[in-house]
Design a protein around this motif. Structure first.
Motif, PDB file in Angstrom:
ATOM      1  N   TYR A 323       0.836  -1.200   0.000  1.00  0.00           N
ATOM      2  CA  TYR A 323       0.000   0.000   0.000  1.00  0.00           C
ATOM      3  C   TYR A 323       0.874   1.254   0.000  1.00  0.00           C
ATOM      4  O   TYR A 323       0.668   2.186  -0.779  1.00  0.00           O
ATOM      5  N   LEU A 324       1.893   1.246   0.877  1.00  0.00           N
ATOM      6  CA  LEU A 324       2.797   2.407   0.946  1.00  0.00           C
ATOM      7  C   LEU A 324       3.526   2.613  -0.381  1.00  0.00           C
ATOM      8  O   LEU A 324       3.689   3.748  -0.843  1.00  0.00           O
ATOM      9  N   LYS A 325       3.941   1.534  -0.983  1.00  0.00           N
ATOM     10  CA  LYS A 325       4.673   1.647  -2.255  1.00  0.00           C
ATOM     11  C   LYS A 325       3.772   2.236  -3.349  1.00  0.00           C
ATOM     12  O   LYS A 325       4.215   3.038  -4.162  1.00  0.00           O
ATOM     13  N   GLN A 326       2.515   1.798  -3.331  1.00  0.00           N
ATOM     14  CA  GLN A 326       1.578   2.339  -4.320  1.00  0.00           C
ATOM     15  C   GLN A 326       1.331   3.831  -4.102  1.00  0.00           C
ATOM     16  O   GLN A 326       1.148   4.590  -5.025  1.00  0.00           O
ATOM     17  N   LYS A 327       1.288   4.229  -2.827  1.00  0.00           N
ATOM     18  CA  LYS A 327       0.972   5.625  -2.492  1.00  0.00           C
ATOM     19  C   LYS A 327       2.150   6.563  -2.754  1.00  0.00           C
ATOM     20  O   LYS A 327       1.973   7.772  -2.836  1.00  0.00           O
ATOM     21  N   GLU A 329       4.182   7.448  -5.185  1.00  0.00           N
ATOM     22  CA  GLU A 329       4.232   8.334  -6.342  1.00  0.00           C
ATOM     23  C   GLU A 329       3.432   9.625  -6.113  1.00  0.00           C
ATOM     24  O   GLU A 329       3.949  10.723  -6.304  1.00  0.00           O
ATOM     25  N   ALA A 331       2.179  10.774  -3.222  1.00  0.00           N
ATOM     26  CA  ALA A 331       2.071  11.148  -1.803  1.00  0.00           C
ATOM     27  C   ALA A 331       2.223  12.657  -1.623  1.00  0.00           C
ATOM     28  O   ALA A 331       3.258  13.221  -1.963  1.00  0.00           O
ATOM     29  N   TYR A 372      -2.847   3.260   7.373  1.00  0.00           N
ATOM     30  CA  TYR A 372      -4.094   3.323   6.601  1.00  0.00           C
ATOM     31  C   TYR A 372      -4.938   4.549   6.951  1.00  0.00           C
ATOM     32  O   TYR A 372      -5.717   5.021   6.138  1.00  0.00           O
ATOM     33  N   ARG A 375      -2.641  10.365   5.956  1.00  0.00           N
ATOM     34  CA  ARG A 375      -2.203  10.717   4.595  1.00  0.00           C
ATOM     35  C   ARG A 375      -0.818  11.315   4.743  1.00  0.00           C
ATOM     36  O   ARG A 375      -0.649  12.370   5.338  1.00  0.00           O
ATOM     37  N   ARG A 378       5.639  12.570   0.893  1.00  0.00           N
ATOM     38  CA  ARG A 378       6.564  11.640   0.234  1.00  0.00           C
ATOM     39  C   ARG A 378       7.677  11.155   1.178  1.00  0.00           C
ATOM     40  O   ARG A 378       7.961   9.961   1.272  1.00  0.00           O
ATOM     41  N   THR A 381       6.399   8.721   3.684  1.00  0.00           N
ATOM     42  CA  THR A 381       6.091   7.435   3.041  1.00  0.00           C
ATOM     43  C   THR A 381       7.378   6.671   2.777  1.00  0.00           C
ATOM     44  O   THR A 381       7.462   5.470   3.051  1.00  0.00           O
TER      45      THR A 381
END
Ligand code: AMP
Ligand code: ZN
Length: 474
Positions: A323-327, A329, A331, A372, A375, A378, A381
């Protein structure tokens, strides 16, 4: 960092003897049957401790011996009509393979008893010279009364041991508690020559000899499961300290058992599941999670229900990282680095407190909830990803490799039109076909370029016997 030391029954500050080097010896398997998940529990626990010490910056030297000659091996070989050393070799291989599948890092040294006969004989010879051991009809025994501190690890007096122990009564021994350093060979049995005649070493002496050979006279950590405290480790101390007059081990660490319905999983009880059997239906990460969520000194009640729960919990961790990896870009939330620092601090505090993994996992799952809910920007994250990756490294969870979609698409765009709506698999196969075309034209530069770029995207291309195959990077 603190470790609970079985010898002092206290948690003690861990300070290695020689600067940054940590010398660890863990008793290895007797290789007469397939390794089961009880063994796996002990070796995973020590693997994680070793990984954590390395993470903290120590240079760890880690030794696990292989007991490849012993009564059980000899008996089993007789039953099967196989040479004992061949049988041992077969099960040693199984043990190493199983450990690799469980992502247990290879030891720096895995010495075998049969390759250290002369060292063992020299050790015994010196104990005889010093008056701690005596020869009796081709056997050699250690005289426990001569070692004044006998019983210090298991916290028993000689009298208490005598009352409680199931010792082998033998006319050859001066005291029933004396234990064999060398055993005279029975007719037709595998044996080695020695000053006392043909025979083989007792079990305990191999660990004293081989640990000191590879690590020196004083070890930082010696481990094994709790059943080894007495007599095995008690005897190791007696032999080693009688020889050197120095402290043999500074921190004694013992793992709890893996139980099935309240009983220790063991070969003799027949209640065991081999590591291979388990890995047919469950992955190594789920099993490692099951092991590490319990404190290494506590027992684990094994059941498939508990394993199923561990599998789900592990997945929750792995998903949080994805999830973190997806976010990452996109963030653009808040700076949460301070909150992250607090979680990290508590997490490492738990591990520094006698490797308290249950507490560490509790903190980690609080952090998963936070991930989760929040927010992050970068930087936060990125730092959270790094934290998860460190956690995975320490606990030895192996991340499944995935295709780096962005890299694959970018490569595909150089050679193929209409890339976006194609499946990854389809793109890889088209690219491999294009590469084959170039190879046929002997245009190896482009062919190699495609292969190298695919590798960067996580796809390994292999040319074998005129055929080309691809697989995900392991
Ligand atoms: P063995 O091959 O029986 O000498 O065992 C090798 C190591 O695994 C020793 O440290 C044992 O104490 C440990 N071990 C064996 N069975 C279990 C179990 N059920 N739970 C935890 N450790 C075990
Ligand atoms: Zn041992």
């Amino acid at each position: 960092m603190k470790f609970y030391n079985t010898l002092t029954r206290k948690k003690e500050e861990f300070i290695p003897l020689e600067g940054n080097t940590v010398k660890i010896y863990v008793c290895g398997p007797t290789v007469y049957d397939s390794p089961h998940i009880g063994h796996a529990r002990t070796y995973i626990a020590f693997d994680a401790i070793r990984r954590y010490l390395k993470y903290k910056g120590y240079d760890v030297i880690y030794v696990v011996n292989i007991t490849n000659v012993d009564d059980k091996i000899i008996n089993r070989a007789k039953e099967l009509g196989e040479h004992p050393l061949k049988l041992a070799e077969r099960y040693e291989r199984e043990f190493f393979d199983a450990m690799e599948k469980l992502n247990v890092e290879k030891a720096d040294f895995s010495p075998r008893v049969t390759e250290h006969m002369q060292d063992i004989i020299n050790f015994i010879q010196k104990l005889i010279e010093k008056g701690y051991a005596y020869v009796s009809e081709g056997d050699v025994y250690f005289s426990v009364e001569k070692f004044k501190e006998y019983g210090k690890l298991s916290h028993q007096s000689l009298k208490e041991i005598k009352a409680g122990a199931r010792v082998e009564i033998s006319e050859k021994k001066r005291n029933p508690l004396d234990f064999a350093l060398w055993k005279k060979a029975k007719e037709g049995e595998i044996s080695w020559p020695s000053p006392w005649g043909e025979g083989r070493p007792g079990w305990h002496i191999e660990c004293s000899t081989m640990s000191m050979k590879y690590l020196g006279e004083t070890l930082d950590i010696h481990g094994g499961a709790q059943d080894l405290i007495f007599p095995h480790h008690e005897n190791e101390i007696a032999q080693s300290e009688a020889l050197t007059g120095k402290t043999f081990v500074r921190y004694w660490l013992h793992t709890g058992f893996l139980l099935v319905k309240g009983e220790k999983m063991s070969k003799s009880l027949g209640n065991f599941i081999t590591i291979d059997e388990l890995l047919k239906t469950y992955d190594a990460n789920s099993f490692r999670f099951l092991v590490l969520q319990t404190h290494y000194r506590s027992p684990i009640d094994f059941s498939f229900e508990n394993l199923e729960k561990a599998k789900r919990a592990y997945k929750r961790l792995a998903n949080a990282l994805d999830y973190l990896k997806q976010k990452l870009e996109g963030a653009n939330g808040e700076d949460n680095t301070k909150v992250l620092e607090q979680y990290k601090e508590k997490f490492f505090e738990a591990l520094d407190d006698d490797f308290d993994t249950p507490k560490a996992f509790a903190i980690l799952f609080d952090f998963v909830n936070f991930v989760y809910k929040s927010r992050m920007d970068r930087k936060s994250t990125e730092e959270a990803i790094k934290f998860f990756e460190d956690v995975f490294k320490i606990f030895g969870f192996k991340l499944e490799k995935k295709i780096d979609r962005a890299k694959l698409i970018s490569l595909a765009k150089e050679f193929i039109s209409e890339v976006e709506n194609k499946e990854e698999k389809e793109l890889i196969e088209i690219l491999i076909e294009i590469r084959a075309e170039h190879r046929r034209k002997k245009d190896y530069k482009i062919a190699d370029y495609i292969r190298d770029k695919l590798k960067e995207a996580g796809v390994i291309v292999e040319d074998l016997g005129g055929k080309t195959r691809w697989r995900l990077e392991r």
